[in-house]
Design a protein around this motif. Structure first.
Motif, short mmCIF file in Angstrom:
data_model
loop_
_atom_site.label_atom_id
_atom_site.label_comp_id
_atom_site.label_asym_id
_atom_site.label_seq_id
_atom_site.Cartn_x
_atom_site.Cartn_y
_atom_site.Cartn_z
N ASN A 46 35.11 -30.51 -10.58
CA ASN A 46 34.17 -29.61 -11.23
C ASN A 46 32.72 -29.98 -10.94
OD1 ASN A 46 36.33 -28.29 -12.38
ND2 ASN A 46 36.38 -29.65 -14.13
N LEU A 47 32.41 -30.20 -9.69
CA LEU A 47 31.05 -30.57 -9.32
C LEU A 47 30.12 -29.37 -9.44
CD1 LEU A 47 31.63 -32.75 -6.14
CD2 LEU A 47 31.12 -33.53 -8.43
N ILE A 48 28.90 -29.63 -9.87
CA ILE A 48 27.90 -28.58 -9.93
C ILE A 48 27.38 -28.35 -8.52
CG2 ILE A 48 25.62 -27.97 -10.83
CD1 ILE A 48 26.30 -29.83 -13.22
N ALA A 49 27.25 -27.09 -8.13
CA ALA A 49 26.82 -26.76 -6.77
C ALA A 49 25.37 -27.13 -6.56
CB ALA A 49 27.02 -25.28 -6.50
N ILE A 50 25.09 -27.75 -5.43
CA ILE A 50 23.74 -28.08 -5.03
C ILE A 50 23.44 -27.22 -3.82
CG2 ILE A 50 22.26 -29.91 -4.12
CD1 ILE A 50 24.19 -31.88 -5.54
N ALA A 85 38.57 -26.32 9.20
CA ALA A 85 39.81 -26.74 8.53
C ALA A 85 39.91 -26.22 7.09
CB ALA A 85 39.91 -28.26 8.54
N ASN A 86 38.78 -25.91 6.46
CA ASN A 86 38.86 -25.38 5.10
C ASN A 86 38.98 -23.85 5.08
OD1 ASN A 86 36.26 -24.35 5.51
ND2 ASN A 86 35.41 -25.28 3.67
N GLY A 87 39.03 -23.22 6.25
CA GLY A 87 39.23 -21.78 6.33
C GLY A 87 37.97 -20.96 6.52
N SER A 88 36.80 -21.58 6.38
CA SER A 88 35.55 -20.84 6.57
C SER A 88 35.20 -20.78 8.05
CB SER A 88 34.43 -21.51 5.78
OG SER A 88 34.16 -22.80 6.30
N ARG A 89 34.25 -19.94 8.39
CA ARG A 89 33.78 -19.82 9.78
C ARG A 89 32.63 -20.80 9.98
NH1 ARG A 89 37.15 -17.15 13.02
NH2 ARG A 89 38.08 -15.42 11.93
N PHE A 90 32.67 -21.51 11.10
CA PHE A 90 31.63 -22.48 11.40
C PHE A 90 30.39 -21.79 11.92
CE2 PHE A 90 29.44 -25.13 14.56
CZ PHE A 90 28.98 -26.11 13.70
N PRO A 103 36.69 -35.21 0.99
CA PRO A 103 37.24 -33.91 0.58
C PRO A 103 36.32 -32.74 0.96
CG PRO A 103 37.31 -35.47 -1.24
CD PRO A 103 36.49 -36.10 -0.15
N PHE A 104 36.94 -31.58 1.24
CA PHE A 104 36.16 -30.37 1.51
C PHE A 104 35.26 -30.09 0.31
CE2 PHE A 104 40.02 -28.93 4.09
CZ PHE A 104 39.51 -29.46 5.26
N GLY A 105 34.05 -29.63 0.60
CA GLY A 105 33.11 -29.30 -0.46
C GLY A 105 32.25 -30.47 -0.89
N THR A 106 32.57 -31.68 -0.46
CA THR A 106 31.75 -32.84 -0.81
C THR A 106 30.39 -32.68 -0.14
OG1 THR A 106 33.69 -34.27 -0.88
CG2 THR A 106 31.56 -35.35 -0.66
N ARG A 107 29.36 -32.92 -0.92
CA ARG A 107 28.01 -32.87 -0.36
C ARG A 107 27.55 -34.30 -0.13
NH1 ARG A 107 26.40 -27.64 -0.44
NH2 ARG A 107 27.35 -26.34 -2.01
N ILE A 108 26.97 -34.50 1.05
CA ILE A 108 26.53 -35.84 1.41
C ILE A 108 25.09 -35.81 1.90
CG2 ILE A 108 28.83 -36.75 1.93
CD1 ILE A 108 28.26 -36.27 4.90
N VAL A 121 24.26 -32.12 3.56
CA VAL A 121 25.24 -31.22 4.17
C VAL A 121 26.52 -31.19 3.34
CG1 VAL A 121 24.37 -31.53 6.52
CG2 VAL A 121 26.16 -33.04 5.68
N LYS A 122 27.32 -30.17 3.61
CA LYS A 122 28.59 -29.97 2.91
C LYS A 122 29.73 -30.18 3.89
CE LYS A 122 30.94 -26.26 0.41
NZ LYS A 122 30.80 -24.86 -0.02
N ILE A 123 30.77 -30.91 3.48
CA ILE A 123 31.94 -31.15 4.34
C ILE A 123 32.81 -29.89 4.34
CG2 ILE A 123 33.99 -32.56 4.74
CD1 ILE A 123 31.35 -34.08 5.13
N THR A 124 33.00 -29.29 5.53
CA THR A 124 33.80 -28.07 5.65
C THR A 124 34.90 -28.19 6.69
OG1 THR A 124 32.29 -27.14 7.28
CG2 THR A 124 31.88 -26.57 4.97
N ASP A 125 34.95 -29.33 7.39
CA ASP A 125 35.90 -29.44 8.50
C ASP A 125 36.39 -30.87 8.64
OD1 ASP A 125 37.37 -28.46 10.61
OD2 ASP A 125 35.68 -28.14 11.95
#
Length: 163
Positions: A46-50, A85-90, A103-108, A121-125
């Motif tokens: 339940n992370l708050i979106a940044i 890999a998470n289904g979104s378009r790069f 994990p997908f969606g992790t912001r770093i 950035v957000k991990i999406t792949d």
């Protein structure tokens, strides 16, 4: 003659209906495909979106060190528009990255160790698939923090953003 035409027409109709019924019975019902599930468990779901494009400040963010001296590169242009890999378009113009385990969606927060510049950035792949590399950044994110626009890799510090 008329009776013969009637028999032929009836035979063709029965054959057509039989074939049609067979084809329908062999067709599988269409089901909506589910997006691929992440194979890595989310630590905090339940992370708050940044905002992804928040690259100018890290004030107010809680950062957890992840890795120093990590080797980062960027996606080739040929991957633009392909599924991740998470289904979104790069998109090479977004602030996204590929990592082997996060994990997908992790912001770093990714900081270039040579000049101190950073991006969020957000991990999406998944990837990179080169043993010595830790992170594949989108081209936009990479160029934002690189020291030399001609380089293809750099040493970075990776910190995860904790809510």
């Amino acid at each position: 003659m008329r009776n013969k035409k009637h028999i032929i027409l009836t035979t063709l109709t029965i054959t057509f209906l039989s074939c049609f019924t067979y084809v329908i019975s062999q067709t599988k019902p269409v089901t909506e495909s589910k997006p691929p599930q992440d194979t890595v468990k989310t630590i905090r779901p339940n992370l708050i979106a940044i905002p992804t494009d928040s690259v100018f400040t890290d004030k107010g963010l809680k950062l957890k060190p992840y890795k120093k001296n990590a080797h980062a590169s960027y996606y080739a242009d040929r991957f633009n528009g392909k599924k991740t890999a998470n289904g979104s378009r790069f998109s090479n113009s977004a602030y996204t990255a590929a990592h082997k385990k996060l994990p997908f969606g992790t912001r770093i927060k990714v900081t270039n160790e040579a000049n101190g510049k950073f991006v969020i950035v957000k991990i999406t792949d998944r990837g990179p698939f080169v043993k010595t590399r830790e992170l594949d950044l989108s081209k936009r994110a990479f160029m934002e923090i690189t020291k030399s626009k001609g380089s293809g890799a750099m040493k970075v510090t990776i910190e995860t953003i904790v809510e």
